[in-house]
Design a protein around this motif. Structure first.
Motif, PDB file in Angstrom:
ATOM      1  N   PHE A 114       0.861  -1.176   0.000  1.00 21.76           N
ATOM      2  CA  PHE A 114       0.000   0.000   0.000  1.00 21.76           C
ATOM      3  C   PHE A 114       0.906   1.237   0.000  1.00 21.76           C
ATOM      4  O   PHE A 114       1.392   1.648   1.052  1.00 21.76           O
ATOM      5  CB  PHE A 114      -0.896  -0.027   1.246  1.00 21.76           C
ATOM      6  CG  PHE A 114      -1.966   1.018   1.267  1.00 21.76           C
ATOM      7  CD1 PHE A 114      -3.133   0.847   0.549  1.00 21.76           C
ATOM      8  CD2 PHE A 114      -1.818   2.165   2.024  1.00 21.76           C
ATOM      9  CE1 PHE A 114      -4.143   1.805   0.581  1.00 21.76           C
ATOM     10  CE2 PHE A 114      -2.817   3.133   2.066  1.00 21.76           C
ATOM     11  CZ  PHE A 114      -3.982   2.940   1.340  1.00 21.76           C
ATOM     12  N   PRO A 115       1.179   1.821  -1.170  1.00 21.70           N
ATOM     13  CA  PRO A 115       2.034   3.005  -1.221  1.00 21.70           C
ATOM     14  C   PRO A 115       1.241   4.295  -0.973  1.00 21.70           C
ATOM     15  O   PRO A 115       0.127   4.446  -1.469  1.00 21.70           O
ATOM     16  CB  PRO A 115       2.593   2.977  -2.646  1.00 21.70           C
ATOM     17  CG  PRO A 115       1.571   2.236  -3.442  1.00 21.70           C
ATOM     18  CD  PRO A 115       0.865   1.306  -2.500  1.00 21.70           C
ATOM     19  N   VAL A 116       1.802   5.185  -0.184  1.00 23.36           N
ATOM     20  CA  VAL A 116       1.191   6.502   0.052  1.00 23.36           C
ATOM     21  C   VAL A 116       2.277   7.567  -0.056  1.00 23.36           C
ATOM     22  O   VAL A 116       3.436   7.318   0.244  1.00 23.36           O
ATOM     23  CB  VAL A 116       0.489   6.606   1.426  1.00 23.36           C
ATOM     24  CG1 VAL A 116      -0.637   5.612   1.546  1.00 23.36           C
ATOM     25  CG2 VAL A 116       1.458   6.422   2.572  1.00 23.36           C
ATOM     26  N   LYS A 117       1.886   8.760  -0.488  1.00 21.06           N
ATOM     27  CA  LYS A 117       2.851   9.861  -0.539  1.00 21.06           C
ATOM     28  C   LYS A 117       2.512  10.969   0.450  1.00 21.06           C
ATOM     29  O   LYS A 117       3.307  11.874   0.653  1.00 21.06           O
ATOM     30  CB  LYS A 117       2.995  10.416  -1.955  1.00 21.06           C
ATOM     31  CG  LYS A 117       1.756  11.005  -2.543  1.00 21.06           C
ATOM     32  CD  LYS A 117       2.035  11.495  -3.959  1.00 21.06           C
ATOM     33  CE  LYS A 117       0.782  12.039  -4.587  1.00 21.06           C
ATOM     34  NZ  LYS A 117       1.021  12.531  -5.934  1.00 21.06           N
ATOM     35  N   LEU A 165       6.259  -0.440   7.908  1.00 21.63           N
ATOM     36  CA  LEU A 165       6.753   0.295   6.741  1.00 21.63           C
ATOM     37  C   LEU A 165       7.758  -0.611   6.048  1.00 21.63           C
ATOM     38  O   LEU A 165       8.796  -0.947   6.612  1.00 21.63           O
ATOM     39  CB  LEU A 165       7.412   1.606   7.169  1.00 21.63           C
ATOM     40  CG  LEU A 165       8.035   2.455   6.077  1.00 21.63           C
ATOM     41  CD1 LEU A 165       6.976   2.939   5.087  1.00 21.63           C
ATOM     42  CD2 LEU A 165       8.777   3.642   6.686  1.00 21.63           C
ATOM     43  N   MET A 166       7.433  -1.022   4.822  1.00 20.92           N
ATOM     44  CA  MET A 166       8.290  -1.942   4.088  1.00 20.92           C
ATOM     45  C   MET A 166       9.492  -1.223   3.489  1.00 20.92           C
ATOM     46  O   MET A 166      10.603  -1.724   3.546  1.00 20.92           O
ATOM     47  CB  MET A 166       7.491  -2.631   2.988  1.00 20.92           C
ATOM     48  CG  MET A 166       6.413  -3.541   3.519  1.00 20.92           C
ATOM     49  SD  MET A 166       5.266  -4.150   2.252  1.00 20.92           S
ATOM     50  CE  MET A 166       6.333  -4.690   0.957  1.00 20.92           C
ATOM     51  N   GLU A 167       9.249  -0.060   2.893  1.00 18.19           N
ATOM     52  CA  GLU A 167      10.336   0.694   2.271  1.00 18.19           C
ATOM     53  C   GLU A 167       9.873   2.102   1.940  1.00 18.19           C
ATOM     54  O   GLU A 167       8.691   2.410   1.977  1.00 18.19           O
ATOM     55  CB  GLU A 167      10.841   0.002   1.007  1.00 18.19           C
ATOM     56  CG  GLU A 167       9.831  -0.047  -0.123  1.00 18.19           C
ATOM     57  CD  GLU A 167      10.382  -0.676  -1.392  1.00 18.19           C
ATOM     58  OE1 GLU A 167      11.464  -0.260  -1.835  1.00 18.19           O
ATOM     59  OE2 GLU A 167       9.721  -1.578  -1.922  1.00 18.19           O
ATOM     60  N   VAL A 168      10.843   2.939   1.620  1.00 17.14           N
ATOM     61  CA  VAL A 168      10.579   4.282   1.119  1.00 17.14           C
ATOM     62  C   VAL A 168      11.183   4.338  -0.276  1.00 17.14           C
ATOM     63  O   VAL A 168      12.356   4.036  -0.465  1.00 17.14           O
ATOM     64  CB  VAL A 168      11.195   5.370   2.025  1.00 17.14           C
ATOM     65  CG1 VAL A 168      10.916   6.746   1.462  1.00 17.14           C
ATOM     66  CG2 VAL A 168      10.667   5.244   3.448  1.00 17.14           C
ATOM     67  N   ARG A 169      10.362   4.711  -1.254  1.00 11.17           N
ATOM     68  CA  ARG A 169      10.809   4.787  -2.650  1.00 11.17           C
ATOM     69  C   ARG A 169      10.742   6.230  -3.125  1.00 11.17           C
ATOM     70  O   ARG A 169       9.891   6.982  -2.683  1.00 11.17           O
ATOM     71  CB  ARG A 169       9.877   3.992  -3.564  1.00 11.17           C
ATOM     72  CG  ARG A 169       9.854   2.540  -3.346  1.00 11.17           C
ATOM     73  CD  ARG A 169       8.909   1.878  -4.352  1.00 11.17           C
ATOM     74  NE  ARG A 169       8.654   0.515  -3.939  1.00 11.17           N
ATOM     75  CZ  ARG A 169       7.537  -0.129  -4.160  1.00 11.17           C
ATOM     76  NH1 ARG A 169       6.536   0.455  -4.800  1.00 11.17           N
ATOM     77  NH2 ARG A 169       7.393  -1.368  -3.756  1.00 11.17           N
ATOM     78  N   THR A 170      11.607   6.570  -4.038  1.00  5.78           N
ATOM     79  CA  THR A 170      11.494   7.867  -4.701  1.00  5.78           C
ATOM     80  C   THR A 170      11.299   7.619  -6.188  1.00  5.78           C
ATOM     81  O   THR A 170      11.996   6.812  -6.786  1.00  5.78           O
ATOM     82  CB  THR A 170      12.734   8.742  -4.485  1.00  5.78           C
ATOM     83  OG1 THR A 170      13.890   8.052  -4.929  1.00  5.78           O
ATOM     84  CG2 THR A 170      12.889   9.131  -3.030  1.00  5.78           C
ATOM     85  N   THR A 171      10.314   8.304  -6.744  1.00  3.84           N
ATOM     86  CA  THR A 171      10.023   8.229  -8.171  1.00  3.84           C
ATOM     87  C   THR A 171       9.812   9.637  -8.675  1.00  3.84           C
ATOM     88  O   THR A 171       8.899  10.327  -8.223  1.00  3.84           O
ATOM     89  CB  THR A 171       8.751   7.382  -8.416  1.00  3.84           C
ATOM     90  OG1 THR A 171       8.897   6.119  -7.778  1.00  3.84           O
ATOM     91  CG2 THR A 171       8.494   7.201  -9.899  1.00  3.84           C
ATOM     92  N   ASP A 172      10.658  10.071  -9.582  1.00  2.00           N
ATOM     93  CA  ASP A 172      10.568  11.420 -10.152  1.00  2.00           C
ATOM     94  C   ASP A 172      10.480  12.494  -9.073  1.00  2.00           C
ATOM     95  O   ASP A 172       9.670  13.415  -9.157  1.00  2.00           O
ATOM     96  CB  ASP A 172       9.373  11.525 -11.100  1.00  2.00           C
ATOM     97  CG  ASP A 172       9.489  10.576 -12.284  1.00  2.00           C
ATOM     98  OD1 ASP A 172      10.621  10.363 -12.756  1.00  2.00           O
ATOM     99  OD2 ASP A 172       8.449  10.052 -12.739  1.00  2.00           O
ATOM    100  N   GLY A 173      11.290  12.351  -8.039  1.00  2.00           N
ATOM    101  CA  GLY A 173      11.330  13.343  -6.968  1.00  2.00           C
ATOM    102  C   GLY A 173      10.215  13.233  -5.939  1.00  2.00           C
ATOM    103  O   GLY A 173      10.117  14.063  -5.054  1.00  2.00           O
ATOM    104  N   VAL A 174       9.373  12.210  -6.050  1.00  2.00           N
ATOM    105  CA  VAL A 174       8.273  12.012  -5.097  1.00  2.00           C
ATOM    106  C   VAL A 174       8.612  10.833  -4.194  1.00  2.00           C
ATOM    107  O   VAL A 174       9.016   9.772  -4.660  1.00  2.00           O
ATOM    108  CB  VAL A 174       6.936  11.735  -5.828  1.00  2.00           C
ATOM    109  CG1 VAL A 174       5.831  11.440  -4.840  1.00  2.00           C
ATOM    110  CG2 VAL A 174       6.569  12.907  -6.718  1.00  2.00           C
ATOM    111  N   CYS A 175       8.475  11.035  -2.885  1.00  4.48           N
ATOM    112  CA  CYS A 175       8.713   9.962  -1.922  1.00  4.48           C
ATOM    113  C   CYS A 175       7.425   9.179  -1.710  1.00  4.48           C
ATOM    114  O   CYS A 175       6.367   9.767  -1.453  1.00  4.48           O
ATOM    115  CB  CYS A 175       9.143  10.553  -0.585  1.00  4.48           C
ATOM    116  SG  CYS A 175      10.859  10.285  -0.225  1.00  4.48           S
TER     117      CYS A 175
END
Length: 78
Positions: free
Chosen positions: A5-8, A23-33
């Motif tokens: 379940f990803p949330v920003k 919390l499984m992980e923190v990802r960044t995609t195009d400058g969005v966490c």
């Protein structure tokens, strides 16, 4: 098997953490966490309560949790 379940939204992520959802992980995609949690069904229930102002939390713990998440965000900045 549960789905992720990803949330920003920082506040939503803090509430999910406070609800005891891992919390499984923190990802960044195009400058969005994106904060990625486990157990989509449980996350959806807590998230809905949060967005409809039905999930009550301790203000000090909420602030501390938000601060920890912000530290994770800024750890990605170089």
């Amino acid at each position: 098997m549960t789905e992720e379940f990803p949330v920003k939204d920082l506040g939503e992520a803090a509430v999910l953490l406070m609800a005891g959802i891992p919390l499984m992980e923190v990802r960044t995609t195009d400058g969005v966490c994106w904060f990625v949690f486990d157990n989509k069904d449980q996350c959806r229930a807590v998230s809905n309560s949060y967005w409809f102002s039905e999930y009550l939390v301790d203000a000090k713990t909420f602030r501390e949790t938000m601060s920890r998440l912000k530290n994770r965000i800024f750890s990605f900045k170089s």
